[in-house]
Write a protein that holds these residues in place. Structure first.
Motif, PDB file in Angstrom:
ATOM      1  N   SER A 154      -8.077  -3.240  75.556  1.00  0.00           N
ATOM      2  CA  SER A 154      -6.796  -4.133  75.880  1.00  0.00           C
ATOM      3  C   SER A 154      -7.536  -5.608  75.735  1.00  0.00           C
TER       4      SER A 154
ATOM      5  N   TRP B 182      -7.084  -9.215  76.871  1.00  0.00           N
ATOM      6  CA  TRP B 182      -6.490  -9.878  78.206  1.00  0.00           C
ATOM      7  C   TRP B 182      -5.729 -11.255  77.632  1.00  0.00           C
TER       8      TRP B 182
ATOM      9  N   GLU C  75      -2.661  -8.243  80.907  1.00  0.00           N
ATOM     10  CA  GLU C  75      -2.413  -7.637  79.725  1.00  0.00           C
ATOM     11  C   GLU C  75      -1.530  -8.589  78.715  1.00  0.00           C
TER      12      GLU C  75
END
Length: 319
Positions: free
Chosen positions: A122, A124, A52
């Motif tokens: 999220s 990446w 992340e």
């Protein structure tokens, strides 16, 4: 109790520091983390194998301690289910705009007052050319700097009542206690909880000072056990205070080193990355007060500051 699998894993942690420049030096030059943006008085930092945007949010503050802990859910539906469960407890704070790299976030408190956030969306990490790894299944190139921590491993909170917080994580977030310590009077003094196959993501330890919402430590996993031995020399050469270790825990069998970063927060370096729990019907391992009095796996006694030093500091803690 079986795992619910609505919470996937520990995403990132926000740590407060009254020494922002010195703490930034520690996390980048000593631990080998990579800067990935700023937000006001905060710097986003990442380990080389977390996928992340960031593993740590380092925020300048008037004192040390923990800001928030972020947990990623397994889906939007899973996030919605956990939010509904939290709101039924009255512990919810509400929805917030996500910070760098993540989407809408739901904030709440555990019974002890620690701030926790849940999110699903999220982005990446996409490394710049100079940090692109040769192996495409790795998040970024190995930095070759300092300890070179591989990933964020777990957070250990100090708490007034351990079992109350452990029950909350189990009943509301769907975690499960893998190991715990029970005192002779039946009081639970520590619990290790997980959300996936890793043996623990969150830990609650009894705060002997009777304080609330404090941090015991944040842990980062190294690639090898030898990295921890090397880390001890790196700390020694750079004047970083070593509290205890290198040694091996009896509970969870983690090889460890504990140090204080310049802002006063306790940081653990650990290997192996928490053990795998593959049994769907795992039975909680309970350690007695007598067993824990024997110390760590190879006989090293647990030092007094492990039960009293936390952040933010309280009166009488000179560390």
């Amino acid at each position: 109790m079986s795992l619910l699998h609505d919470v996937a894993h520990l995403g990132h942690v926000e740590v407060f520091t009254p020494e922002p420049e010195k703490s930034l030096w520690f996390f980048t030059e000593i631990l080998g983390m990579t800067e990935n943006g700023t937000d006001g008085d905060a710097v986003y930092l990442r380990t080389w194998d977390d996928y992340e945007h960031h593993s740590l949010k380092l925020t300048a503050h008037h004192t040390s301690g923990i800001g928030h802990t972020a947990l990623r859910c397994t889906s939007q539906a899973a996030l919605d289910r956990r939010v509904a469960a939290i709101e039924r407890t009255g512990m919810g704070v509400g929805w917030q705009e996500g910070e760098a790299g993540i989407g809408p976030t739901y904030a709440f408190h555990d019974p002890d007052g620690h701030q926790i956030q849940l999110y699903w969306e999220s982005k990446w990490y996409d490394p710049p050319q100079e940090l692109r790894p040769a192996l495409k299944n790795q998040a970024q190139a190995y930095p070759g700097r300092g300890v070179g921590v591989r990933r964020l491993d777990h957070v250990n909170y100090l708490a007034k009542k351990v079992s109350q917080n452990g029950d909350f994580v189990s009943d509301v977030l769907g975690g499960r206690v893998t190991e715990q310590i029970m005192m002779n009077d039946g009081t639970i003094s520590a619990q290790w909880l997980h959300f996936g196959n890793k043996s623990y993501d969150l830990v609650y330890t009894s705060d002997w000072t009777g304080s609330s919402a404090r941090l015991h430590h944040v842990a980062f996993a190294t690639d090898t056990r030898e990295d921890i031995l090397r880390a001890a020399d790196i700390m020694l050469d750079n004047g970083v205070f070593i509290e205890t270790g290198p040694h091996k825990h009896a509970i969870q069998q983690t090889f460890f080193l504990y140090v204080y970063e310049p802002g006063g927060n306790r940081i653990e370096l650990c290997n192996p990355v928490a053990r795998l729990i593959l049994a769907p019907d795992w039975r909680t391992i309970t350690w007695t007060e007598t067993e824990r009095a024997k110390g760590q796996a190879w006989g090293l006694k647990t030092i007094e500051s492990f039960h009293t030093h936390g952040t933010p500091p309280i009166a009488g803690d000179s560390r």
